[in-house]
Design an enzyme around this catalytic site. Structure first.
Site, PDB file in Angstrom:
ATOM      1  CG  PHE A 188      -9.315  23.380  82.679  1.00 35.30           C
ATOM      2  CD1 PHE A 188      -8.581  24.443  82.170  1.00 35.30           C
ATOM      3  CD2 PHE A 188      -9.658  22.342  81.828  1.00 35.30           C
ATOM      4  CE1 PHE A 188      -8.197  24.458  80.839  1.00 35.30           C
ATOM      5  CE2 PHE A 188      -9.274  22.352  80.489  1.00 35.30           C
ATOM      6  CZ  PHE A 188      -8.540  23.408  80.004  1.00 35.30           C
TER       7      PHE A 188
ATOM      8  CB  THR B 278      -6.437  19.965  79.446  1.00 37.09           C
ATOM      9  OG1 THR B 278      -5.465  19.793  78.407  1.00 37.09           O
ATOM     10  CG2 THR B 278      -5.953  21.069  80.378  1.00 37.09           C
TER      11      THR B 278
END
Length: 287
Positions: A190, A188
């Protein structure tokens, strides 16, 4: 040991930096925030939504914010994309986390005692193989976040959670099994938000937003501003333009800093070939 002592001494001397992240406590977003600001004397403040992270940075309640932008398996977080297009905030950093899911239980619990497994729907889906092989009769319970699931498991007998090791530590739980995700290639990304972007480091990326005119080849012509200068385009994605049915805006990431000469020329060319070009920020690329 010496390096850690020096790091702690520097952090004591630094002013406090307030950082908002998408909560609750113990989420991957908090983990990303702590990774990015590990060498800073930071105070971490949870927010209930991505929109509230943006709002708190704009309102000067905090210095920076951390929000998810995309997952390697699930794609982009559209709420973040839409808020980037509307706000005046800048992207000043990025973090990429390798997502590792853990089966978390009370300290005295064992595998054969588990009757329910709680977590966010994506986490449950990403651990389907482990659950089928090890807990085939357990009821799956969806929660708003992995951290919420760990809190739930800490309060109820026979309930395990899939979550972060950080969340397990916060609630005094133990990790019964780690790395239970089906795919080891689960990451992921960010974004770190600020009121200004980052100065050049030599290993930077830039994010922009633009629309193109409705005529054949307009997108191809716009992207030529990058390709003609051998600037590597790392991402492009379209989103519906707010208030303009069947019209779209494009989010693009490319290598280089907006202050680099080659990127400056490309952005000037892109400005001529697009509509409503917005530079979202330049920042050090996550390594």
């Amino acid at each position: 040991v010496y390096r850690e002592i020096m790091r702690l001494c520097r952090s004591v001397q630094m002013e406090e930096t307030k950082v908002a992240f998408l909560g609750p406590r113990g989420t991957f977003c908090e983990q990303a925030a702590r990774v990015h600001f590990r060498d800073v004397n930071a105070i971490f403040d949870e927010r209930p939504s991505i929109a509230d992270v943006f709002r708190s940075v704009r309102a000067h309640e905090v210095d920076s914010g951390v929000v998810p932008i995309e997952n390697s398996n699930e794609g982009s977080v559209v709420a973040t994309l839409d808020l980037l297009s509307e706000s005046g905030l800048k992207i000043c950093g990025e973090v990429i986390l390798c997502i590792r899911h853990n089966l978390i239980v009370r300290p005295d619990a064992e595998l054969n005692e588990i009757k329910e497994v709680a977590s966010h729907s994506q986490a449950l889906a990403q651990c389907r193989r482990y659950l089928e092989e090890n807990l085939p009769n357990a009821k799956l319970v969806e929660t708003g976040s992995t951290a919420t699931a760990v809190k739930l498991a800490s309060e109820r007998d026979g309930v395990a959670a899939i979550g972060t090791e950080l969340a397990g530590q916060l609630y005094g739980m133990k990790v019964l099994a780690s790395g239970i995700e089906d795919s080891q290639q689960n990451h992921t990304r960010f974004f770190v938000l600020g009121r200004d972007d980052h100065e050049p480091t030599g290993k930077d990326g830039t994010s922009v937003l633009f629309a193109v005119r409705h005529r054949p080849g307009s997108l191809h012509e716009a992207l030529g501003a990058l390709s003609n200068r051998m600037i590597n385009l790392t991402k492009i994605e379209s989103r519906p333009a707010r208030g303009k049915p069947w019209e779209y805006v494009f989010f693009c990431d490319f290598e280089g800093h907006r202050k680099d000469l080659k990127c400056q020329e490309a952005l000037e060319d892109l400005q001529r070939k697009t509509v409503d070009l917005k530079i979202l920020g330049s920042y050090p690329r996550a390594q």
